[in-house]
Structures are given as structure tokens and as C-alpha cells.
Design a protein around this motif. Structure first.
Motif, PDB file in Angstrom:
ATOM      1  N   ALA A  56       0.807  -0.713  -0.550  1.00 17.67           N
ATOM      2  CA  ALA A  56       0.097   0.146   0.142  1.00 17.67           C
ATOM      3  C   ALA A  56       1.251   1.495  -0.243  1.00 17.67           C
ATOM      4  CB  ALA A  56      -0.880   0.049   1.446  1.00 17.67           C
ATOM      5  N   ASP A  57       0.685   2.493  -0.547  1.00 19.06           N
ATOM      6  CA  ASP A  57       0.959   3.566   0.046  1.00 19.06           C
ATOM      7  C   ASP A  57       1.932   3.526   0.852  1.00 19.06           C
ATOM      8  OD1 ASP A  57       0.333   4.200  -3.348  1.00 19.06           O
ATOM      9  OD2 ASP A  57      -1.351   5.546  -2.508  1.00 19.06           O
ATOM     10  N   GLY A  58       2.882   3.821   1.170  1.00 19.29           N
ATOM     11  CA  GLY A  58       3.142   4.275   2.760  1.00 19.29           C
ATOM     12  C   GLY A  58       4.022   3.100   3.012  1.00 19.29           C
ATOM     13  N   ALA A 102      10.879   7.913   1.852  1.00 21.11           N
ATOM     14  CA  ALA A 102      12.413   7.783   3.046  1.00 21.11           C
ATOM     15  C   ALA A 102      12.620   6.516   2.888  1.00 21.11           C
ATOM     16  CB  ALA A 102      11.732   7.633   4.620  1.00 21.11           C
ATOM     17  N   VAL A 103      12.371   5.212   1.650  1.00 21.58           N
ATOM     18  CA  VAL A 103      12.857   3.907   2.115  1.00 21.58           C
ATOM     19  C   VAL A 103      13.281   3.655   0.609  1.00 21.58           C
ATOM     20  CG1 VAL A 103      13.115   1.878   2.263  1.00 21.58           C
ATOM     21  CG2 VAL A 103      12.034   3.192   4.158  1.00 21.58           C
ATOM     22  N   LYS A 104      15.015   3.868   0.157  1.00 19.64           N
ATOM     23  CA  LYS A 104      14.807   3.172  -1.399  1.00 19.64           C
ATOM     24  C   LYS A 104      15.088   2.661  -1.655  1.00 19.64           C
ATOM     25  CE  LYS A 104      14.963   7.973  -2.153  1.00 19.64           C
ATOM     26  NZ  LYS A 104      13.286   8.823  -2.620  1.00 19.64           N
ATOM     27  N   VAL A 105      15.099   0.863  -2.722  1.00 12.62           N
ATOM     28  CA  VAL A 105      14.678  -0.012  -3.199  1.00 12.62           C
ATOM     29  C   VAL A 105      16.506   0.185  -2.695  1.00 12.62           C
ATOM     30  CG1 VAL A 105      15.156  -1.354  -5.451  1.00 12.62           C
ATOM     31  CG2 VAL A 105      13.410  -0.018  -4.201  1.00 12.62           C
ATOM     32  N   GLY A 106      17.269  -0.829  -2.264  1.00  6.76           N
ATOM     33  CA  GLY A 106      18.615  -1.405  -2.256  1.00  6.76           C
ATOM     34  C   GLY A 106      18.886  -1.155  -0.911  1.00  6.76           C
ATOM     35  N   GLU A 107      18.838  -0.559   0.152  1.00  7.33           N
ATOM     36  CA  GLU A 107      18.593   0.178   1.225  1.00  7.33           C
ATOM     37  C   GLU A 107      19.279  -0.979   2.356  1.00  7.33           C
ATOM     38  OE1 GLU A 107      18.391   5.023   2.117  1.00  7.33           O
ATOM     39  OE2 GLU A 107      16.866   4.109   1.615  1.00  7.33           O
ATOM     40  N   GLN A 159       6.041  -0.368   7.935  1.00  3.42           N
ATOM     41  CA  GLN A 159       5.294   1.816   7.533  1.00  3.42           C
ATOM     42  C   GLN A 159       5.655   2.398   7.879  1.00  3.42           C
ATOM     43  OE1 GLN A 159       1.117   1.573   8.406  1.00  3.42           O
ATOM     44  NE2 GLN A 159       0.638  -0.537   8.018  1.00  3.42           N
ATOM     45  N   PRO A 160       7.256   2.694   7.194  1.00  8.34           N
ATOM     46  CA  PRO A 160       8.347   4.177   7.536  1.00  8.34           C
ATOM     47  C   PRO A 160       7.136   5.225   8.493  1.00  8.34           C
ATOM     48  CG  PRO A 160       8.941   2.816   5.882  1.00  8.34           C
ATOM     49  CD  PRO A 160       7.424   2.526   5.627  1.00  8.34           C
ATOM     50  N   ALA A 161       7.648   5.483   9.872  1.00  5.99           N
ATOM     51  CA  ALA A 161       7.600   6.158  10.359  1.00  5.99           C
ATOM     52  C   ALA A 161       8.380   7.205  10.765  1.00  5.99           C
ATOM     53  CB  ALA A 161       6.467   6.532  11.458  1.00  5.99           C
ATOM     54  N   ARG A 162       8.609   8.723  11.078  1.00  6.91           N
ATOM     55  CA  ARG A 162       9.386   9.298  11.987  1.00  6.91           C
ATOM     56  C   ARG A 162      10.967   9.086  11.548  1.00  6.91           C
ATOM     57  NH1 ARG A 162       8.336   7.215  17.639  1.00  6.91           N
ATOM     58  NH2 ARG A 162      10.488   8.145  18.335  1.00  6.91           N
ATOM     59  N   ALA A 163      10.576   8.922  10.223  1.00  8.73           N
ATOM     60  CA  ALA A 163      11.959   8.717   8.630  1.00  8.73           C
ATOM     61  C   ALA A 163      12.980   9.890   9.207  1.00  8.73           C
ATOM     62  CB  ALA A 163      11.686   8.558   8.055  1.00  8.73           C
ATOM     63  N   ASN A 164      14.509   9.686   9.284  1.00 12.21           N
ATOM     64  CA  ASN A 164      15.475  10.319   9.106  1.00 12.21           C
ATOM     65  C   ASN A 164      16.705  10.538   8.355  1.00 12.21           C
ATOM     66  OD1 ASN A 164      16.528   8.802  10.737  1.00 12.21           O
ATOM     67  ND2 ASN A 164      15.668  10.904  12.853  1.00 12.21           N
ATOM     68  N   ALA A 165      17.983  10.661   8.602  1.00 19.37           N
ATOM     69  CA  ALA A 165      18.952  10.352   8.288  1.00 19.37           C
ATOM     70  C   ALA A 165      19.441   8.916   8.840  1.00 19.37           C
ATOM     71  CB  ALA A 165      19.786  11.433   7.747  1.00 19.37           C
ATOM     72  N   GLY A 166      19.343   8.194  10.301  1.00 23.51           N
ATOM     73  CA  GLY A 166      18.904   7.833  10.749  1.00 23.51           C
ATOM     74  C   GLY A 166      18.875   6.425  10.489  1.00 23.51           C
ATOM     75  N   GLY A 167      17.426   6.609  10.167  1.00 22.89           N
ATOM     76  CA  GLY A 167      16.484   4.799  10.023  1.00 22.89           C
ATOM     77  C   GLY A 167      14.855   5.829   9.995  1.00 22.89           C
ATOM     78  N   PHE A 168      14.240   5.028  10.299  1.00 24.24           N
ATOM     79  CA  PHE A 168      12.974   4.936  10.803  1.00 24.24           C
ATOM     80  C   PHE A 168      12.509   3.937  11.618  1.00 24.24           C
ATOM     81  CE2 PHE A 168      12.785   1.727   7.832  1.00 24.24           C
ATOM     82  CZ  PHE A 168      12.590   0.622   7.778  1.00 24.24           C
ATOM     83  N   ILE A 169      10.667   4.701  12.616  1.00 22.06           N
ATOM     84  CA  ILE A 169      10.251   3.295  13.343  1.00 22.06           C
ATOM     85  C   ILE A 169       9.618   2.503  12.094  1.00 22.06           C
ATOM     86  CG2 ILE A 169       8.745   3.862  14.661  1.00 22.06           C
ATOM     87  CD1 ILE A 169      11.497   4.391  16.046  1.00 22.06           C
ATOM     88  N   ASP A 170       8.663   1.916  12.605  1.00 21.11           N
ATOM     89  CA  ASP A 170       7.417   1.342  11.543  1.00 21.11           C
ATOM     90  C   ASP A 170       6.438   0.896  12.517  1.00 21.11           C
ATOM     91  OD1 ASP A 170       6.464  -0.589  10.271  1.00 21.11           O
ATOM     92  OD2 ASP A 170       6.773  -2.831  11.115  1.00 21.11           O
ATOM     93  N   ASN A 173      11.301  -1.329  17.463  1.00 21.12           N
ATOM     94  CA  ASN A 173      10.560  -0.857  16.379  1.00 21.12           C
ATOM     95  C   ASN A 173      11.705   0.091  15.181  1.00 21.12           C
ATOM     96  OD1 ASN A 173       7.978  -1.735  16.700  1.00 21.12           O
ATOM     97  ND2 ASN A 173       7.404  -0.152  17.914  1.00 21.12           N
ATOM     98  N   HIS A 174      12.330   0.274  15.914  1.00 18.37           N
ATOM     99  CA  HIS A 174      13.411   0.962  15.249  1.00 18.37           C
ATOM    100  C   HIS A 174      14.469   0.719  14.354  1.00 18.37           C
ATOM    101  CE1 HIS A 174      17.267   3.624  14.415  1.00 18.37           C
ATOM    102  NE2 HIS A 174      16.368   4.659  13.770  1.00 18.37           N
ATOM    103  N   TYR A 175      14.513   0.972  12.884  1.00 16.06           N
ATOM    104  CA  TYR A 175      15.124   0.175  10.885  1.00 16.06           C
ATOM    105  C   TYR A 175      16.223   1.278  11.466  1.00 16.06           C
ATOM    106  CZ  TYR A 175      11.592  -3.522  11.897  1.00 16.06           C
ATOM    107  OH  TYR A 175      11.388  -4.095  12.191  1.00 16.06           O
ATOM    108  N   ALA A 176      17.544   0.384  11.515  1.00 12.09           N
ATOM    109  CA  ALA A 176      19.105   1.861  11.647  1.00 12.09           C
ATOM    110  C   ALA A 176      19.383   1.463  10.154  1.00 12.09           C
ATOM    111  CB  ALA A 176      19.736   1.355  12.240  1.00 12.09           C
ATOM    112  N   ARG A 177      19.705   3.214   9.560  1.00 14.78           N
ATOM    113  CA  ARG A 177      20.189   3.223   8.052  1.00 14.78           C
ATOM    114  C   ARG A 177      21.589   2.702   7.993  1.00 14.78           C
ATOM    115  NH1 ARG A 177      16.727   5.552   4.480  1.00 14.78           N
ATOM    116  NH2 ARG A 177      16.188   7.216   5.810  1.00 14.78           N
ATOM    117  N   CYS A 178      22.042   1.289   7.393  1.00 15.34           N
ATOM    118  CA  CYS A 178      22.931   0.892   7.746  1.00 15.34           C
ATOM    119  C   CYS A 178      24.979   2.231   6.808  1.00 15.34           C
ATOM    120  CB  CYS A 178      23.330  -0.301   6.930  1.00 15.34           C
ATOM    121  SG  CYS A 178      23.185  -1.590   7.603  1.00 15.34           S
TER     122      CYS A 178
END
Length: 370
Positions: A26-28, A84-89, A104-115, A128-133
């Protein structure tokens, strides 16, 4: 098709692999392919405490009789309908033992997002936090296995050490750690050992099985290591704190009865002896203090309020980097990474951990792709 492992909540030996058609996003939303995850005794604890601590709530199966095992590891975005989420990240975080997770990414920033999925909103942020490697200063591609295996455990270890220091070890001169060969226990012992030489620092005593006695002694982070069948060697005249990583009701009773009023605090952390956790009356009518469950997020929240999130992460990162030295460089290394591929191999690891037959120095990394 998607694949996941489901577990009978009332009989952890009863498991099955389930396949289902992959649903459209779904969207988002974003679809993360689960690349590699760690399986440790900590995951057995998640299952054993699944109802009491809401671990089953993160990845519901739609059937209240079953649950999906939570694991830590890495996922890669293979489809995204969120800016906030790009394919391949690549992301590090909390996943089901499955081959994909829709978030469903929320509160996204450079460091990652909350589901931000509805069913996860009442659950603790730390899970619930997913860290952008690409933005994680502690991430090293060549150390993914060690991060998946030890980082969540070491975070708990760090917070236990901090909790004990925060309470001046409850006035005890010795700390007794059960299941001392387990990764969370020896991570805690490592943190405690860094306080050696400080005024009032208590001795750290590891309790383990006869089979794991040699390995645990080679770690060097315990002042003394004693086998379970030699508890008479404990100094019962000195005030102590018991940090219970095993969940063994019989061992807990032996410690409480042996120390009585000289047991200053009884802290329950994990359950390598998961089958004893639900024993009726296991903690009733014990001499000394009532066993208290340690909930790492509560201590983390306290420190975030005092130090700020960045302050906590800075202290944790410094301890983590120090911990990585003996883990990877000691002779022999504290950890031996073992890679497994496919659901049958993953199931074999799960059952070995459940039955307590996994070697303590082995760290098991699982990919469901054969």
C-alpha cells in the motif's frame, strides 16, 4: 510466496514453516527482504517470555495460539512506496524469522525509521527502530555477523552493568552470574570487569555447567568461575547479588536458600533454561529478596532522559568497540561465526538452542535463502 516460521506458544518444540502469497504494498509501505539474522539463546528467551513481555505482538500470525519468533539482523529494501526508503538500502533491526517484512516507515530521518504499523505503536521504540546502515557509525559490512549476534545482547549487558552501578550493586561485594557462558552474561561480565580497581567494585563470579567451565574460564572477564555442581564453593558469608541469565528454578532456589538475607538483590534477565520458567511456585516462598525481572528498555529510557539519546549511544558505542577486541581478536576468539542457509538449517539451529546443545562459542547466522 513468503516464508516464515511459526511456533506453538504453549509448546516451543512444535513449529512449522508457513508459506503465503506475497501481498501488494500500500502507499507508505516498504518491503524488506530479510537477508541474514542471528539465532541465539536470547531468541529462546523471547519465545519463553513471549506472552508476558509482548514479544509475540511484534509479528502477529493471526492465530493467538502461535507466534513468529523475533530475531535481530539485516534487511534490504526490495520494493518501496515510501519516499524515505530507497530500493537497495540496507537496514539493521528487529525482524521475524521469515524471508520478508512489510513496514510502514514513520519518524524517518537520515539514521533510519520507526515501523509505524498500528499493531506496533504501543510497543517499545527500541524494538521498532530500523537503522539505516549507510548512516550507522558502528556499522561495518565485514562485521555484520557480530553485530546481528551480539549488539542487541550487548546493549542489554551494558544496561545491566549500568543498572547495577546506578544502584551501587545494592551494597553487595560479589555478583553471581548464572549461565555465565552465554553471550549476554559474558557481555555483562566484560562491562563489569572494566570497573576492576575502582573503589567498591564487586567481584564477578560466573556460574556455569561443567561442560562449559573451560570455555568460560578462558574469557578472563570473571574473577572466578564455578560449576553448578560445586555451589558449595561459593562464599556465602559475603553479601551478594544474583543476576539470573538461566531461568533455572532449582538454581535460583539454591542461591536464595544458600545466601538468605545476605542476598541483596535477585535480578532475572533471561531463560537459557526456558523450560523451567513457567514452573509453578518457582519464585514463591524464596528466602531473601523477590526475583525482579530486568527490563532493558526501562533503564535505557532513564538514561536517555539524563544523557540524551546521543549521550547513551556514545557511551554504548565506546563500550561496544572495546568489547569487539576480545570477541574477534582473543586467542581463541570469544565468538566463532557459523553461517546457515535454508529453512531446514535454521530449524536445526533453533532446536539445538531450545535443547541447550549449541556450543557456547558458536554464533549462528541464518539466511532462509538456500
Amino acid at each position: 510466496m513468503t516464508l516464515r516460521l511459526t511456533i506453538d506458544r504453549h509448546d516451543l518444540h512444535r513449529i512449522r514453516w508457513e508459506e503465503a502469497p506475497a501481498r501488494a504494498l500500500a502507499d507508505g509501505e516498504a518491503r524488506l527482504r530479510i537477508v541474514r539474522v542471528a539465532l541465539t539463546a536470547n531468541n529462546i528467551t523471547y519465545a519463553a517470555f513471549g506472552d508476558a513481555m509482548h514479544y509475540w505482538d511484534f509479528f502477529p500470525t493471526g492465530d493467538t495460539a502461535t507466534g513468529c519468533l523475533p530475531v535481530w539482523g539485516f534487511g534490504e529494501a526490495v520494493e518501496s512506496r515510501h519516499e524515505a526508503v530507497k530500493v537497495g538500502e540496507r537496514f539493521y533491526g528487529y525482524f521475524p524469522l521469515a524471508d520478508e517484512l512489510i513496514v510502514q516507515p514513520a519518524r524517518a530521518n537520515a539514521g533510519g525509521f520507526i515501523d509505524g504499523a498500528e499493531h506496533r505503536r504501543a510497543l517499545h521504540t527500541i524494538y521498532n527502530h530500523y537503522a539505516r546502515c549507510s548512516a550507522d557509525p558502528g556499522y561495518r559490512a565485514e562485521r555484520e555477523a557480530e553485530q546481528a549476534l551480539l549488539r542487541p545482547l550487548f546493549t542489554t549487558s551494558f544496561l545491566i552493568d549500568d543498572f547495577l552501578a546506578d544502584n551501587d550493586a545494592f551494597g553487595a561485594a560479589q555478583l553471581l552470574l548464572s549461565s555465565a557462558s552465554s553471550k549476554t552474561a559474558y557481555g555483562t561480565a566484560f562491562c563489569l570487569a572494566r570497573r576492576r580497581g575502582q573503589a567498591g567494585a564487586p567481584r564477578v563470579v560466573g556460574l556455569t555447567s561443567q561442560a562449559n567451565l573451560g570455555f568460560t574460564r578462558t574469557l578472563g572477564c570473571y574473577d572466578e568461575v564455578i560449576a553448578y555442581d560445586n555451589l558449595a564453593a561459593l562464599d556465602r558469608t559475603t553479601r551478594a547479588v544474583y543476576v539470573d541469565f538461566s531461568g533455572s528454578a532449582s538454581l535460583r532456589r539454591a542461591i536464595h536458600e544458600g545466601f538468605g538475607d545476605r542476598l541483596a538483590y535477585s535480578c532475572s534477565v533471561g531463560g537459557t533454561h526456558w523450560d523451567e520458567l513457567a514452573a509453578k511456585g518457582a519464585s514463591r516462598e524464596l528466602p531473601g529478596p523477590k526475583p525482579t525481572l530486568f527490563f532493558a528498555p526501562a533503564q535505557a529510557s532513564k538514561r536517555i532522559e539524563q544523557w540524551g539519546a546521543a549521550g547513551l549511544q556514545q557511551r554504548l558505542a565506546e563500550a561496544w568497540m572495546a568489547f569487539m577486541q576480545p570477541v574477534t581478536s582473543a586467542q581463541p576468539p570469544w565468538l566463532r561465526v557459523v553461517e546457515h542457509h535454508g529453512p531446514q538449517a535454521a530449524e536445526a539451529v533453533y532446536r539445538a538452542l531450545l535443547d541447550g546443545t549449541a556450543a557456547p562459542q558458536d554464533g549462528h547466522i541464518v539466511s532462509l535463502a538456500a
